[in-house]
Motif scaffolding. Structure first.
Motif, PDB file in Angstrom:
ATOM      1  N   PHE A 149     -14.326   0.641  23.826  1.00 28.60           N
ATOM      2  CA  PHE A 149     -14.551  -0.156  25.032  1.00 28.60           C
ATOM      3  C   PHE A 149     -13.277  -0.113  25.864  1.00 28.60           C
ATOM      4  N   TYR A 150     -13.432   0.129  27.170  1.00 27.26           N
ATOM      5  CA  TYR A 150     -12.280   0.242  28.060  1.00 27.26           C
ATOM      6  C   TYR A 150     -12.249  -0.921  29.048  1.00 27.26           C
ATOM      7  N   SER A 151     -11.183  -1.686  28.956  1.00 22.31           N
ATOM      8  CA  SER A 151     -10.956  -2.829  29.843  1.00 22.31           C
ATOM      9  C   SER A 151      -9.932  -2.441  30.893  1.00 22.31           C
ATOM     10  N   ARG A 152     -10.052  -3.024  32.077  1.00 29.68           N
ATOM     11  CA  ARG A 152      -9.017  -2.793  33.081  1.00 29.68           C
ATOM     12  C   ARG A 152      -7.683  -3.376  32.633  1.00 29.68           C
ATOM     13  N   GLY A 153      -7.712  -4.552  32.021  1.00 29.19           N
ATOM     14  CA  GLY A 153      -6.481  -5.138  31.499  1.00 29.19           C
ATOM     15  C   GLY A 153      -5.410  -5.339  32.548  1.00 29.19           C
ATOM     16  N   ASP A 154      -5.827  -5.623  33.790  1.00 31.69           N
ATOM     17  CA  ASP A 154      -4.860  -5.684  34.884  1.00 31.69           C
ATOM     18  C   ASP A 154      -4.846  -7.025  35.611  1.00 31.69           C
ATOM     19  N   GLY A 155      -5.493  -8.027  35.020  1.00 29.05           N
ATOM     20  CA  GLY A 155      -5.513  -9.330  35.680  1.00 29.05           C
ATOM     21  C   GLY A 155      -6.415  -9.397  36.890  1.00 29.05           C
ATOM     22  N   SER A 156      -7.277  -8.428  37.053  1.00 33.11           N
ATOM     23  CA  SER A 156      -8.186  -8.382  38.204  1.00 33.11           C
ATOM     24  C   SER A 156      -9.353  -9.336  37.993  1.00 33.11           C
ATOM     25  N   MET A 188     -10.461  -0.060  38.977  1.00 38.44           N
ATOM     26  CA  MET A 188     -11.797   0.222  38.483  1.00 38.44           C
ATOM     27  C   MET A 188     -12.104   1.710  38.485  1.00 38.44           C
ATOM     28  N   GLY A 189     -11.695   2.407  39.529  1.00 39.99           N
ATOM     29  CA  GLY A 189     -11.987   3.834  39.609  1.00 39.99           C
ATOM     30  C   GLY A 189     -11.385   4.609  38.456  1.00 39.99           C
ATOM     31  N   ASN A 190     -10.110   4.361  38.171  1.00 43.08           N
ATOM     32  CA  ASN A 190      -9.433   5.071  37.084  1.00 43.08           C
ATOM     33  C   ASN A 190      -9.970   4.646  35.720  1.00 43.08           C
ATOM     34  N   THR A 191     -10.303   3.354  35.578  1.00 42.01           N
ATOM     35  CA  THR A 191     -10.874   2.888  34.312  1.00 42.01           C
ATOM     36  C   THR A 191     -12.219   3.556  34.056  1.00 42.01           C
ATOM     37  N   LEU A 192     -13.007   3.710  35.096  1.00 41.87           N
ATOM     38  CA  LEU A 192     -14.300   4.398  34.970  1.00 41.87           C
ATOM     39  C   LEU A 192     -14.094   5.836  34.515  1.00 41.87           C
ATOM     40  N   ILE A 193     -13.115   6.508  35.080  1.00 42.90           N
ATOM     41  CA  ILE A 193     -12.843   7.896  34.702  1.00 42.90           C
ATOM     42  C   ILE A 193     -12.476   7.995  33.225  1.00 42.90           C
ATOM     43  N   VAL A 194     -11.599   7.098  32.771  1.00 40.39           N
ATOM     44  CA  VAL A 194     -11.168   7.111  31.368  1.00 40.39           C
ATOM     45  C   VAL A 194     -12.350   6.830  30.445  1.00 40.39           C
ATOM     46  N   ALA A 195     -13.159   5.831  30.797  1.00 41.14           N
ATOM     47  CA  ALA A 195     -14.328   5.505  29.971  1.00 41.14           C
ATOM     48  C   ALA A 195     -15.290   6.688  29.915  1.00 41.14           C
TER      49      ALA A 195
END
Length: 309
Positions: A149-156, A188-195
């Protein structure tokens, strides 16, 4: 240097100085007609701002510089007075920002919702489940080493929503090497790519999903519950706390967002004939996760052409 050349040199220097002064004056005038909007990556990545800002800028003569960051960083930027207006989506923190005096006249602007996406073979078996069961299944599959599971983890705002979903099952996340839960620390864009590259699961707002889904292999698995609603609010940075903010220009911008024209523009923005955001200014928007007050509506009605939603 003879007297004639000296006079010519002085004239040249004065001319250049005048031109520089004129240029500087134009720059200052231009700067005075610019505001900084600190907003979430979703409003930018989805293309919404590119769609609505030209209309506002042409009508008002005000240019809007976009700082596209997570909600947490946007709020911090507002606290420092480094932005004039915010457009964010984390209601609890928005209310705290206002109650602490950093922002004023918050307005409900629009909403969409969050969804959970993942690989098409769905090893966690969450497709079609309610949110609580989906989170239980994700946790179980993760602990068995079946998924990531990939979280943004950025306080967003998206990160805050995701953590609140884990809270539903009393689970505290723990990111690290050798684990199944990963924090990208990215938008979100980069997190989507990683996921997508790792066939993982993630939480994403529907606006960003609709604007990017054709570029990834992940599919929509969980949607449609009230807990997944995603309201956006606009907040003016308090000029009494930060004297440098351009309050009048920022007010004009939010008045546009809450006006009939602004709300219709938001609702008319579509990709592949799908609506990404739904306007929510005015009475009745409590059902969309954005409670409002008569005072809020009355304040903006006086500035937005008498529109109350």
């Amino acid at each position: 240097m003879n007297k004639k050349n000296k006079i010519l040199s002085i004239v040249f220097i004065l001319t250049i100085s005048t031109l520089i002064g004129i240029s500087t004056s134009f720059d200052l005038l231009h700067s005075k007609n610019r505001i900084i909007l600190a907003t979430t990556t979703s409003t930018y990545d989805s293309g919404l701002l590119d769609y609505i800002l030209p209309t506002f800028e042409e009508k008002s003569g005000i240019s809007v510089d976009i700082l596209s960051v997570g909600t947490g960083y946007a709020l911090e930027t507002g606290r420092r007075g480094d932005a004039d207006v915010l457009l964010v989506h984390s209601r609890t923190r928005e209310d705290e920002f206002v109650s602490n005096g950093y922002g004023i006249h918050r307005a409900c602007i629009m909403y969409n919702d969050f969804i959970i996406i993942g690989p098409s073979n769905d090893p966690a078996s969450i497709q079609g489940n309610n949110v609580s069961m989906a989170m239980i299944n994700l946790k179980s599959a993760g602990e068995l080493g079946l998924i990531k599971f990939y979280s943004r983890g950025d306080g967003s705002g998206t990160n805050s929503k995701e953590l609140s979903l884990w809270d539903l099952i009393n689970h505290t996340t723990n990111s690290g090497i050798g684990r199944w839960y990963y924090e990208t620390g990215a938008g979100m864009g980069n997190t989507l790519i990683v996921a997508d590259e790792n066939s993982g699961y993630t939480l994403i707002d529907r606006g960003t999903w609709l604007s990017t889904k054709d570029s990834v292999n992940l599919i929509l698995l969980v949607e449609g519950e009230e807990v997944l609603l995603n309201p956006y609010g606009a907040i003016l940075v308090n000029p009494e706390i930060n004297l440098s903010v351009k309050y009048d220009l920022a007010l004009e911008f939010v008045a546009f967002l809450t006006s009939k024209e602004g709300q219709e523009l938001i609702g008319n923005y579509k990709l592949n004939n799908e609506t990404l955001f739904f306007p929510s200014f005015g009475h009745g928007n409590e059902i969309y996760g954005c409670s409002t007050t008569d005072a809020e509506i009355e304040f903006w009605r006086e500035h937005n052409g008498n529109y109350i939603g």
